[in-house]
Enzyme design. Structure first.
Site, PDB file in Angstrom:
ATOM      1  N   HIS A  17      -0.450   1.514  -8.948  1.00 45.42           N
ATOM      2  CA  HIS A  17      -1.449   0.727  -9.675  1.00 45.42           C
ATOM      3  C   HIS A  17      -1.585   1.148 -11.140  1.00 45.42           C
ATOM      4  O   HIS A  17      -2.647   0.965 -11.744  1.00 45.42           O
ATOM      5  CB  HIS A  17      -2.805   0.827  -8.965  1.00 45.42           C
ATOM      6  CG  HIS A  17      -2.808   0.143  -7.628  1.00 45.42           C
ATOM      7  ND1 HIS A  17      -3.057  -1.197  -7.486  1.00 45.42           N
ATOM      8  CD2 HIS A  17      -2.542   0.616  -6.402  1.00 45.42           C
ATOM      9  CE1 HIS A  17      -2.959  -1.525  -6.206  1.00 45.42           C
ATOM     10  NE2 HIS A  17      -2.654  -0.438  -5.529  1.00 45.42           N
ATOM     11  N   HIS A 106       1.010   8.728   6.270  1.00 48.26           N
ATOM     12  CA  HIS A 106       1.219   8.380   4.870  1.00 48.26           C
ATOM     13  C   HIS A 106       1.476   9.674   4.086  1.00 48.26           C
ATOM     14  O   HIS A 106       1.543  10.751   4.673  1.00 48.26           O
ATOM     15  CB  HIS A 106       0.007   7.625   4.307  1.00 48.26           C
ATOM     16  CG  HIS A 106       0.369   6.553   3.334  1.00 48.26           C
ATOM     17  ND1 HIS A 106       0.917   6.822   2.113  1.00 48.26           N
ATOM     18  CD2 HIS A 106       0.256   5.207   3.410  1.00 48.26           C
ATOM     19  CE1 HIS A 106       1.132   5.688   1.466  1.00 48.26           C
ATOM     20  NE2 HIS A 106       0.738   4.689   2.233  1.00 48.26           N
ATOM     21  N   ASP A 365       2.292  -4.658   3.836  1.00 49.45           N
ATOM     22  CA  ASP A 365       3.259  -5.385   4.649  1.00 49.45           C
ATOM     23  C   ASP A 365       3.120  -4.971   6.106  1.00 49.45           C
ATOM     24  O   ASP A 365       3.067  -3.766   6.407  1.00 49.45           O
ATOM     25  CB  ASP A 365       4.684  -5.062   4.190  1.00 49.45           C
ATOM     26  CG  ASP A 365       5.009  -5.631   2.826  1.00 49.45           C
ATOM     27  OD1 ASP A 365       5.409  -6.797   2.761  1.00 49.45           O
ATOM     28  OD2 ASP A 365       4.863  -4.898   1.825  1.00 49.45           O
TER      29      ASP A 365
END
Length: 413
Positions: A17, A106, A365
């Site tokens: 970002h 993650h 996704d």
């Protein structure tokens, strides 16, 4: 590190970002026609928001060439490529609950352990957004390989979940349908099987339905991508530690969410006896010395791609033997895990080791496989381009030396 390659070097930059993502390419040959139009098609194939089974993040991913070209021609100097992040929503990730918990499977925890700080929104450098620079650089490498050697690199979805293009129990390297697909598949054909990019209509539809089911349950699913590289010259690869298949494995396993790599017969080949697995040699077809204009060429070009004098009858090796390309198709498969970030509430622990519940937010996704296809192609392009640079440099230096002869026998060629 953020740099890949020894001769054709690519350094990527940017987080999920931040204001922009991109790369610097060093070692691109001068004198090649290059504009954004050569790069953008692969960027568009990778971009988010392509279908209902991909992240809804809306990014056009328009690439800008910042340096290294003039009047659409490469100068041999570093090429800078930039893609602006326009649909940034760091607030989607920056809630108090998510700040307290590392997301299961993650990179939040490992990045914090390594650096002592992590990006507060998205995955930072671990996000698939980083792969934009790879795809852009790969498009440039691929243009050179296609122009100089007619090399073709095509990837496609070969499985999602338990649904496979070919039965898992079969050995791909001995499956006539699979081998024919490697000979004939094109990117145009792959992209006609929307949105999953599996080159079989019924299986493609079943895969799309499966991904949709996981998406609707706020869950995710993994799969595999198979890639073929055609018209590869012999002699590429740098034994012992930079064997061609080792570099391909390195490149593929550096892609986010990858968990497996196999080349040629792969794991199924481990079950075959050597008498079946060996690739016998046979004489190659005669190579014409007539130029494209119909005239006999005066002398062979020492920098032209080498033609194999021998070819293999079978290709269980996947086009690589002893870590060096043998002229046959190079083909391999890459395994992608289910995306780690899902919308379901998950029992886990926070950074203070206190049990709790995490329900992740953001746009993700449900399956990365369809969008991973141009990334796999890009990394394959970078590996082959780097290997070409190394080998052609060696051959150019060798060409300046005389052939060695002893007792009438030529020792070098």
């Amino acid at each position: 590190m953020s740099t890949f390659g020894s001769h054709f070097r690519v350094t990527t930059y940017g987080e999920s970002h931040c204001r922009s993502v991109g790369c610097i390419i060093d070692g691109c040959p001068p004198g090649m026609l290059l504009t954004e139009a050569d790069i953008q098609p692969q960027m568009t194939r990778r971009r988010p928001g392509q279908s209902a089974i991909t992240t809804p993040r809306n990014e056009a991913d328009l690439v800008e060439i910042q340096s290294g070209t003039e009047f659409g021609i490469t100068l041999g100097t570093p090429i800078g490529l930039r893609v602006l992040n326009k649909d940034q929503r760091p607030k989607d990730y920056g809630n108090k609950t998510m700040d307290l918990y590392p997301r299961p499977s993650h990179a939040d925890f490992t990045y914090l352990e390594k650096y002592g700080v992590k990006a507060s929104s998205g995955g930072g450098r671990s996000s698939a957004r980083e792969t934009i620079g790879r795809v852009a650089a790969g498009a440039i490498a691929e243009k050179y390989l296609r122009t100089a050697y007619n090399i073709e690199i095509v990837a496609f979805t070969s499985s999602i979940g338990s649904i496979s293009l070919f039965p898992p129990s079969t050995t791909p390297s001995t499956n006539p349908a699979f081998l024919n697909l490697l000979d004939t598949i094109s990117r145009e054909a792959v992209d006609s099987f929307v949105p999953v990019r599996c080159p079989d209509h019924s299986i493609n539809d079943a895969m799309e339905k499966l991904v949709g089911e996981y998406r609707d349950r706020d869950d995710s699913i993994g799969g595999t991508v198979t890639c073929v590289i055609r018209n590869v010259p012999t002699g590429l690869g740098e034994p012992c530690f930079d064997k061609l298949e080792a570099k391909l494995a390195h490149a593929m396993l550096s892609i986010p969410a990858t968990k497996a790599f196999e080349i040629g017969s792969g794991f199924e080949g481990c079950k075959m006896p050597g008498s079946v697995h060996n690739d016998p040699f046979t004489a190659a077809e005669a190579v014409s010395t007539v130029g494209t204009d119909g005239q006999q060429e005066a002398a062979p070009n020492p920098f032209a791609p080498k033609k194999p004098r021998l070819v293999t009858k079978t290709n269980n090796s996947g086009g690589v033997q002893g870590g060096i390309s043998n002229g046959a198709h190079i083909y391999f498969t890459v395994g992608f895990k289910p995306p780690a970030t899902i919308g379901q509430a998950q029992a886990t622990a926070d950074y203070d080791a206190m049990d709790g519940i995490l329900e992740a937010k953001g746009r993700h996704d449900p399956c990365v496989v369809p969008r991973a296809i141009p990334i796999v192609e890009a990394m394959a392009s970078l590996v082959i381009m780097d290997a070409v640079c190394a080998q052609r440099g060696r051959e150019a230096m060798r060409a300046l030396l005389p052939n060695l002869v002893k007792d009438g026998e030529q020792l070098t060629r």
